[in-house]
Design a protein around this motif. Sequence first.
Motif, PDB file in Angstrom:
ATOM      1  N   ASN A 149       0.699  -1.058   0.051  1.00 15.36           N
ATOM      2  CA  ASN A 149      -0.087   0.014   0.111  1.00 15.36           C
ATOM      3  C   ASN A 149       0.987   1.324  -0.055  1.00 15.36           C
ATOM      4  O   ASN A 149       2.067   1.267   0.471  1.00 15.36           O
ATOM      5  CB  ASN A 149      -0.965   0.132   1.207  1.00 15.36           C
ATOM      6  N   PRO A 150       0.401   2.327  -0.534  1.00 17.52           N
ATOM      7  CA  PRO A 150       1.282   3.472  -0.562  1.00 17.52           C
ATOM      8  C   PRO A 150       1.815   3.939   0.863  1.00 17.52           C
ATOM      9  O   PRO A 150       3.087   4.575   0.716  1.00 17.52           O
ATOM     10  CB  PRO A 150       0.142   4.570  -0.943  1.00 17.52           C
ATOM     11  N   ALA A 151       1.352   3.941   2.005  1.00 19.47           N
ATOM     12  CA  ALA A 151       1.890   4.354   3.107  1.00 19.47           C
ATOM     13  C   ALA A 151       3.050   3.472   3.343  1.00 19.47           C
ATOM     14  O   ALA A 151       4.092   3.792   3.963  1.00 19.47           O
ATOM     15  CB  ALA A 151       0.828   4.081   4.214  1.00 19.47           C
ATOM     16  N   ALA A 152       2.863   2.354   3.148  1.00 14.21           N
ATOM     17  CA  ALA A 152       3.913   1.322   3.291  1.00 14.21           C
ATOM     18  C   ALA A 152       5.281   1.688   2.315  1.00 14.21           C
ATOM     19  O   ALA A 152       6.519   1.900   2.799  1.00 14.21           O
ATOM     20  CB  ALA A 152       3.637   0.026   3.239  1.00 14.21           C
ATOM     21  N   VAL A 153       4.871   1.805   1.207  1.00 10.20           N
ATOM     22  CA  VAL A 153       5.757   2.189  -0.025  1.00 10.20           C
ATOM     23  C   VAL A 153       6.698   3.455   0.541  1.00 10.20           C
ATOM     24  O   VAL A 153       7.729   3.408   0.661  1.00 10.20           O
ATOM     25  CB  VAL A 153       5.414   2.263  -1.184  1.00 10.20           C
ATOM     26  N   LYS A 154       5.927   4.483   0.915  1.00 11.14           N
ATOM     27  CA  LYS A 154       6.545   5.874   1.502  1.00 11.14           C
ATOM     28  C   LYS A 154       7.729   5.750   2.345  1.00 11.14           C
ATOM     29  O   LYS A 154       8.478   6.240   2.601  1.00 11.14           O
ATOM     30  CB  LYS A 154       5.441   6.886   1.643  1.00 11.14           C
ATOM     31  N   GLU A 155       7.155   4.839   3.478  1.00 13.43           N
ATOM     32  CA  GLU A 155       7.916   4.731   4.636  1.00 13.43           C
ATOM     33  C   GLU A 155       9.316   3.679   4.290  1.00 13.43           C
ATOM     34  O   GLU A 155      10.306   4.000   4.520  1.00 13.43           O
ATOM     35  CB  GLU A 155       7.311   4.067   5.833  1.00 13.43           C
ATOM     36  N   LEU A 156       9.100   2.956   3.428  1.00 11.37           N
ATOM     37  CA  LEU A 156      10.344   2.252   3.045  1.00 11.37           C
ATOM     38  C   LEU A 156      11.382   2.682   2.408  1.00 11.37           C
ATOM     39  O   LEU A 156      12.451   2.557   2.314  1.00 11.37           O
ATOM     40  CB  LEU A 156       9.839   0.988   2.008  1.00 11.37           C
ATOM     41  N   GLN A 157      10.860   3.980   1.654  1.00 13.22           N
ATOM     42  CA  GLN A 157      11.756   4.985   0.819  1.00 13.22           C
ATOM     43  C   GLN A 157      12.670   5.836   1.895  1.00 13.22           C
ATOM     44  O   GLN A 157      13.626   6.341   1.446  1.00 13.22           O
ATOM     45  CB  GLN A 157      11.125   5.639   0.016  1.00 13.22           C
ATOM     46  N   THR A 158      12.257   5.947   3.049  1.00 13.03           N
ATOM     47  CA  THR A 158      13.011   7.069   3.792  1.00 13.03           C
ATOM     48  C   THR A 158      13.429   6.331   5.203  1.00 13.03           C
ATOM     49  O   THR A 158      14.009   6.980   6.202  1.00 13.03           O
ATOM     50  CB  THR A 158      12.058   7.957   4.269  1.00 13.03           C
ATOM     51  N   THR A 159      13.241   5.049   5.416  1.00  6.02           N
ATOM     52  CA  THR A 159      13.665   4.325   6.936  1.00  6.02           C
ATOM     53  C   THR A 159      14.756   3.397   6.705  1.00  6.02           C
ATOM     54  O   THR A 159      15.241   3.331   5.696  1.00  6.02           O
ATOM     55  CB  THR A 159      12.406   3.643   7.434  1.00  6.02           C
ATOM     56  N   GLU A 160      15.474   3.171   7.615  1.00 10.09           N
ATOM     57  CA  GLU A 160      16.655   2.317   7.644  1.00 10.09           C
ATOM     58  C   GLU A 160      16.332   0.811   7.441  1.00 10.09           C
ATOM     59  O   GLU A 160      15.113   0.667   7.720  1.00 10.09           O
ATOM     60  CB  GLU A 160      17.482   2.455   9.073  1.00 10.09           C
ATOM     61  N   LEU A 161      17.506   0.054   7.179  1.00  9.42           N
ATOM     62  CA  LEU A 161      17.231  -1.222   6.659  1.00  9.42           C
ATOM     63  C   LEU A 161      16.474  -2.163   7.969  1.00  9.42           C
ATOM     64  O   LEU A 161      15.435  -3.075   7.571  1.00  9.42           O
ATOM     65  CB  LEU A 161      18.551  -1.751   6.656  1.00  9.42           C
ATOM     66  N   LEU A 162      16.646  -1.661   9.169  1.00  9.88           N
ATOM     67  CA  LEU A 162      16.253  -2.688  10.319  1.00  9.88           C
ATOM     68  C   LEU A 162      14.443  -2.165  10.212  1.00  9.88           C
ATOM     69  O   LEU A 162      13.970  -3.356  10.478  1.00  9.88           O
ATOM     70  CB  LEU A 162      16.873  -1.981  11.655  1.00  9.88           C
ATOM     71  N   ARG A 163      14.202  -1.171  10.249  1.00 11.32           N
ATOM     72  CA  ARG A 163      12.563  -1.033   9.954  1.00 11.32           C
ATOM     73  C   ARG A 163      12.203  -1.286   8.649  1.00 11.32           C
ATOM     74  O   ARG A 163      11.013  -1.894   8.705  1.00 11.32           O
ATOM     75  CB  ARG A 163      12.428   0.613  10.166  1.00 11.32           C
ATOM     76  N   ARG A 164      12.948  -1.454   7.556  1.00  8.48           N
ATOM     77  CA  ARG A 164      12.324  -1.995   6.448  1.00  8.48           C
ATOM     78  C   ARG A 164      11.976  -3.525   6.546  1.00  8.48           C
ATOM     79  O   ARG A 164      11.200  -3.976   6.154  1.00  8.48           O
ATOM     80  CB  ARG A 164      13.336  -1.736   5.221  1.00  8.48           C
ATOM     81  N   TYR A 165      12.866  -3.910   7.351  1.00 10.07           N
ATOM     82  CA  TYR A 165      12.795  -5.660   7.719  1.00 10.07           C
ATOM     83  C   TYR A 165      11.422  -5.789   8.420  1.00 10.07           C
ATOM     84  O   TYR A 165      10.686  -6.619   8.005  1.00 10.07           O
ATOM     85  CB  TYR A 165      13.732  -6.203   8.580  1.00 10.07           C
ATOM     86  N   THR A 166      11.156  -4.982   9.358  1.00 14.99           N
ATOM     87  CA  THR A 166       9.876  -5.150  10.244  1.00 14.99           C
ATOM     88  C   THR A 166       8.581  -4.848   9.174  1.00 14.99           C
ATOM     89  O   THR A 166       7.592  -5.830   9.333  1.00 14.99           O
ATOM     90  CB  THR A 166       9.980  -4.036  11.135  1.00 14.99           C
ATOM     91  N   ILE A 167       8.882  -3.876   8.290  1.00 16.50           N
ATOM     92  CA  ILE A 167       7.779  -3.481   7.586  1.00 16.50           C
ATOM     93  C   ILE A 167       7.086  -4.622   6.543  1.00 16.50           C
ATOM     94  O   ILE A 167       6.229  -5.002   6.508  1.00 16.50           O
ATOM     95  CB  ILE A 167       7.876  -2.226   6.652  1.00 16.50           C
ATOM     96  N   TYR A 168       8.404  -5.181   5.833  1.00 18.78           N
ATOM     97  CA  TYR A 168       8.238  -6.677   5.108  1.00 18.78           C
ATOM     98  C   TYR A 168       7.435  -7.553   5.870  1.00 18.78           C
ATOM     99  O   TYR A 168       6.655  -8.222   5.506  1.00 18.78           O
ATOM    100  CB  TYR A 168       9.297  -6.826   4.562  1.00 18.78           C
ATOM    101  N   ALA A 169       8.093  -7.875   6.993  1.00 21.76           N
ATOM    102  CA  ALA A 169       7.615  -8.852   7.963  1.00 21.76           C
ATOM    103  C   ALA A 169       6.208  -8.683   7.996  1.00 21.76           C
ATOM    104  O   ALA A 169       5.239  -9.772   8.161  1.00 21.76           O
ATOM    105  CB  ALA A 169       8.329  -9.276   9.200  1.00 21.76           C
TER     106      ALA A 169
END
Length: 276
Positions: free
Chosen positions: A205-225
Amino acid sequence: MKSHSQPIKLFLVVAFSCTSLLASLTPVLAKPTLGSSSSDRGAKTNLAQGTIFNQPSLPPGSPPGGRLRGGAKRGGECEVSKLDLTALVHSTEGANSVLNVWGQTTVERPSWYFYVPYTKDLPYEVEFVLKEDADSNDSNDSNEIYHKAIALPEKPGIIRVSLPSTAPPLALDKQYRWFFLINCDKQKKYPPTFVEGVIQRVELNPAAVKELQTTELLRRYTIYAQNGIWYDALTALAQLRQKNPKDAALQAEWQNLLGSIRLDDIAAEPIVSEKP
């Protein structure tokens, strides 16, 4: 596939035929939720508590089937090992106790991880094959989009296989079937040991995509999971472990993630290759 031996080609035909006969069982799962953006401290707190992987439901249509672990011996040729060849992918049990090995990615050229119990001093032929998934039982190789010979590692462990820039990108919402095969028989009288599954590229979803573009790798892992994107979550966590090999929290999270999909025995094995 034109470069493969006849036994492997016949074997893949049989594999496709079998998966088309599987019955579907769609698990009831909690709807993935996306947490709000967090600071480094918040991400580490989530990691310490253990990130939950929200496994998605199977896609509509024929169940994907697949094979999570390869046998330790084929035709008396393979070396006996304490652990079998294993794909690091989540799976669900379908009708007649048949596994469905299936996962999602958001990237055009994802990575796969496999535990390989054999080493480069053995004369085994190893291949990774990616095909456009289709309900077809013929031996035509027209739906193969990538094929690569894989070098065995120096010691048993987890290796990474990535789709290179020279290969066609995965299309959105399309399913692809992958195979990782080890042929231990020099005469090729026996079929190879193998693992097999299906991957599908999806959009978040757009909210997740936006956050993935600006956050660090550790947080990206959490979002994907949290959103059930297995391949991207595993890759992100593997990269974190490679950058921080002595981080106990990351090691615990790796064990937590693999344990959540019943691969506890593989969780303690080393990552021996990060090369595509």
